[in-house]
Write a protein that holds these residues in place. Structure first.
Motif, mmCIF file in Angstrom:
data_model
loop_
_atom_site.group_PDB
_atom_site.id
_atom_site.type_symbol
_atom_site.label_atom_id
_atom_site.label_comp_id
_atom_site.label_asym_id
_atom_site.label_seq_id
_atom_site.Cartn_x
_atom_site.Cartn_y
_atom_site.Cartn_z
ATOM 1 N N GLY A 1 3.554 10.753 6.099
ATOM 2 C CA GLY A 1 4.556 11.698 6.570
ATOM 3 C C GLY A 1 5.653 11.905 5.549
ATOM 4 N N GLY A 2 6.772 12.443 6.031
ATOM 5 C CA GLY A 2 7.900 12.749 5.167
ATOM 6 C C GLY A 2 8.750 11.534 4.881
ATOM 7 N N PRO A 3 9.962 11.742 4.342
ATOM 8 C CA PRO A 3 10.849 10.636 3.993
ATOM 9 C C PRO A 3 11.035 9.649 5.140
ATOM 10 C CG PRO A 3 11.738 12.686 3.146
ATOM 11 C CD PRO A 3 10.547 13.059 3.985
ATOM 12 N N GLY A 4 10.862 8.361 4.831
ATOM 13 C CA GLY A 4 11.032 7.298 5.815
ATOM 14 C C GLY A 4 9.772 6.924 6.570
ATOM 15 N N ALA A 5 8.767 7.796 6.548
ATOM 16 C CA ALA A 5 7.560 7.546 7.351
ATOM 17 C C ALA A 5 6.797 6.319 6.869
ATOM 18 C CB ALA A 5 6.647 8.776 7.335
ATOM 19 N N GLY A 6 6.833 6.049 5.568
ATOM 20 C CA GLY A 6 6.151 4.873 5.044
ATOM 21 C C GLY A 6 6.721 3.592 5.628
ATOM 22 N N GLN A 7 8.052 3.546 5.750
ATOM 23 C CA GLN A 7 8.689 2.351 6.306
ATOM 24 C C GLN A 7 8.383 2.203 7.799
ATOM 25 O OE1 GLN A 7 9.804 0.119 4.484
ATOM 26 N NE2 GLN A 7 10.221 1.153 2.552
ATOM 27 N N VAL A 8 8.274 3.311 8.504
ATOM 28 C CA VAL A 8 7.895 3.251 9.920
ATOM 29 C C VAL A 8 6.495 2.667 10.055
ATOM 30 C CG1 VAL A 8 7.409 4.589 11.999
ATOM 31 C CG2 VAL A 8 9.391 5.174 10.573
ATOM 32 N N ALA A 9 5.555 3.138 9.231
ATOM 33 C CA ALA A 9 4.179 2.638 9.285
ATOM 34 C C ALA A 9 4.134 1.149 8.962
ATOM 35 C CB ALA A 9 3.295 3.424 8.321
ATOM 36 N N LYS A 10 4.916 0.729 7.956
ATOM 37 C CA LYS A 10 4.922 -0.692 7.580
ATOM 38 C C LYS A 10 5.478 -1.550 8.710
ATOM 39 C CE LYS A 10 4.600 -4.412 5.060
ATOM 40 N NZ LYS A 10 5.227 -4.627 3.757
ATOM 41 N N ALA A 11 6.544 -1.093 9.352
ATOM 42 C CA ALA A 11 7.123 -1.858 10.460
ATOM 43 C C ALA A 11 6.113 -2.022 11.587
ATOM 44 C CB ALA A 11 8.386 -1.161 10.971
ATOM 45 N N CYS A 12 5.389 -0.957 11.905
ATOM 46 C CA CYS A 12 4.366 -1.038 12.958
ATOM 47 C C CYS A 12 3.255 -2.005 12.556
ATOM 48 C CB CYS A 12 3.785 0.345 13.233
ATOM 49 S SG CYS A 12 4.951 1.505 13.993
ATOM 50 N N ASN A 13 2.816 -1.918 11.310
ATOM 51 C CA ASN A 13 1.756 -2.799 10.830
ATOM 52 C C ASN A 13 2.175 -4.257 10.916
ATOM 53 O OD1 ASN A 13 -0.899 -3.024 9.137
ATOM 54 N ND2 ASN A 13 0.580 -4.301 8.049
ATOM 55 N N GLN A 14 3.384 -4.565 10.470
ATOM 56 C CA GLN A 14 3.839 -5.955 10.467
ATOM 57 C C GLN A 14 4.011 -6.496 11.885
ATOM 58 O OE1 GLN A 14 2.750 -6.065 7.485
ATOM 59 N NE2 GLN A 14 4.224 -7.665 6.997
ATOM 60 N N MET A 15 4.409 -5.629 12.801
ATOM 61 C CA MET A 15 4.533 -6.062 14.188
ATOM 62 C C MET A 15 3.169 -6.480 14.736
ATOM 63 S SD MET A 15 6.178 -4.030 17.424
ATOM 64 C CE MET A 15 4.886 -2.784 17.418
ATOM 65 N N VAL A 16 2.133 -5.701 14.419
ATOM 66 C CA VAL A 16 0.789 -6.039 14.883
ATOM 67 C C VAL A 16 0.304 -7.336 14.226
ATOM 68 C CG1 VAL A 16 -1.629 -5.298 14.873
ATOM 69 C CG2 VAL A 16 0.183 -3.658 15.424
ATOM 70 N N VAL A 17 0.568 -7.487 12.932
ATOM 71 C CA VAL A 17 0.167 -8.717 12.231
ATOM 72 C C VAL A 17 0.873 -9.924 12.831
ATOM 73 C CG1 VAL A 17 0.285 -9.972 10.044
ATOM 74 C CG2 VAL A 17 -0.430 -7.588 10.067
ATOM 75 N N GLY A 18 2.183 -9.816 13.043
ATOM 76 C CA GLY A 18 2.940 -10.924 13.603
ATOM 77 C C GLY A 18 2.443 -11.317 14.979
ATOM 78 N N ALA A 19 2.195 -10.325 15.817
ATOM 79 C CA ALA A 19 1.685 -10.604 17.160
ATOM 80 C C ALA A 19 0.307 -11.256 17.099
ATOM 81 C CB ALA A 19 1.626 -9.311 17.973
ATOM 82 N N SER A 20 -0.533 -10.808 16.159
ATOM 83 C CA SER A 20 -1.868 -11.396 16.007
ATOM 84 C C SER A 20 -1.782 -12.857 15.579
ATOM 85 C CB SER A 20 -2.678 -10.606 14.975
ATOM 86 O OG SER A 20 -2.870 -9.273 15.376
ATOM 87 N N LEU A 21 -0.886 -13.147 14.630
ATOM 88 C CA LEU A 21 -0.738 -14.527 14.148
ATOM 89 C C LEU A 21 -0.311 -15.465 15.276
ATOM 90 C CD1 LEU A 21 1.004 -13.986 10.694
ATOM 91 C CD2 LEU A 21 -1.234 -15.004 11.073
ATOM 92 N N VAL A 22 0.662 -15.026 16.057
ATOM 93 C CA VAL A 22 1.148 -15.869 17.148
ATOM 94 C C VAL A 22 0.066 -16.036 18.215
ATOM 95 C CG1 VAL A 22 2.859 -16.069 18.995
ATOM 96 C CG2 VAL A 22 3.560 -15.312 16.710
ATOM 97 N N ALA A 23 -0.636 -14.965 18.550
ATOM 98 C CA ALA A 23 -1.712 -15.053 19.541
ATOM 99 C C ALA A 23 -2.819 -16.002 19.075
ATOM 100 C CB ALA A 23 -2.285 -13.668 19.823
ATOM 101 N N LEU A 24 -3.165 -15.941 17.786
ATOM 102 C CA LEU A 24 -4.178 -16.849 17.253
ATOM 103 C C LEU A 24 -3.721 -18.297 17.357
ATOM 104 C CD1 LEU A 24 -5.453 -15.047 14.032
ATOM 105 C CD2 LEU A 24 -6.785 -15.578 16.072
ATOM 106 N N ALA A 25 -2.460 -18.557 16.989
ATOM 107 C CA ALA A 25 -1.945 -19.918 17.062
ATOM 108 C C ALA A 25 -1.999 -20.439 18.495
ATOM 109 C CB ALA A 25 -0.514 -19.960 16.526
#
Length: 295
Positions: A162-186
């Motif tokens: 997307g336009g300006p700032g969209a990359g950071q939005v995508a990264k924040a969403c990705n990291q939230m999913v990764v973090g939730a996955s790590l905790v669920a696995l633990a």
């Protein structure tokens, strides 16, 4: 080949700069930390004395900085090194930062006639070293086309989201999913072991069933299951807990600005924050230590 300035030669930035050198670009690297400059120099990156020197006459300026405040301090002030760039140059900010700072950087670039893309990455230090990073990019088509000489040397996948700032939005969403996955696995491994199921048996089931996920194969929280895992090396960081805690904080801020309640995301954030407060230098997969304490 392009002249590329590179500011931020830490664990991620250094191998990225090395790959730019290997691709034949004229690279000028800078980091505020002397140790980082020395390590980059030993790795073959030409090092200069300031961010201004890195930017002077460069076609592309890549930045990989820890936080939004550092991006703002280095690039958005009155004495910004962006003024030293070649006319029509492009800034590729691969830092993981807050959306308002990303938009501020775009605004500064527009004012100076400089193209900017917010281009956070996924893939960790191993991806940075191998040149296989995934880029999530916000910006114009023209800016992305101009940044291609650098992106092609650094990553395997480029998503224009997307336009300006969209990359950071995508990264924040990705990291939230990764973090939730790590905790669920633990939680799953702790629960299974307490109920008499071996970690190996659970891994075999998860890895071939609907519970399979990227985190399982790259950040499995127990040793002896995945070759080369941080758990096999005393949780020496592949992606430090302190960095994931920062990213989950960015995700929480973005969600709040959008009026979205994060139930799972905030739960994962609390666990990662607890790990970061005591052992932030450890790998993120060490969240299993927190789960074991609370069990």
């Amino acid at each position: 080949m392009s002249t590329v300035g590179f500011v931020g030669l830490g664990n991620m930035g250094r191998p990225m700069a090395v790959n730019l050198v290997k691709a034949g670009h004229e690279v000028r690297g800078f980091d505020i930390a002397e140790a980082a400059r020395e390590q980059a120099h030993r790795a073959g990156v030409p090092v200069v004395a300031s961010a201004d020197d890195a930017a002077k006459g460069a076609d592309i300026l890549v930045t990989m900085l820890p936080k939004g405040e550092h991006v703002r301090e280095v690039l958005c002030g009155e004495l910004t090194p962006l003024k030293k760039l070649a006319p029509g140059a492009v800034v590729v900010d691969s830092s993981s930062i807050d959306v308002p700072t990303a938009l501020e950087l775009h605004s500064v670039g527009e004012r100076l006639g400089i193209h900017v893309v917010d281009a956070p990455v996924s893939g960790g230090v191993s991806g940075a070293s191998a040149g296989t990073l995934t880029f999530m990019i916000g910006g114009s088509d023209e800016a992305i086309a101009q940044s291609r000489p650098a992106l092609d040397a650094l990553g395997a996948r480029v998503f224009h989201v997307g336009g300006p700032g969209a990359g950071q939005v995508a990264k924040a969403c990705n990291q939230m999913v990764v973090g939730a996955s790590l905790v669920a696995l633990a939680e799953a491994f702790v629960m299974a072991e307490k109920l008499g199921l071996s970690p190996k048996n659970l891994f075999d089931v998860l890895s071939t069933s609907s519970g399979d996920c990227w985190a399982l194969h790259n950040f499995t929280p127990l040793p002896g299951l995945v070759e080369g895992s941080a758990a096999d090396n005393g949780y020496a960081p592949k992606f430090a807990a302190a960095l994931l805690a920062k990213d989950l904080g960015l995700a929480a801020t973005a969600a709040e600005s959008a009026g979205v309640e994060l139930v799972v995301g905030q739960g994962a954030r609390r666990v990662v924050d607890e790990l970061a407060s005591t052992d932030g230098h450890l790998d993120s997969s060490a969240v299993i230590k927190v789960i074991n304490r609370t069990a």
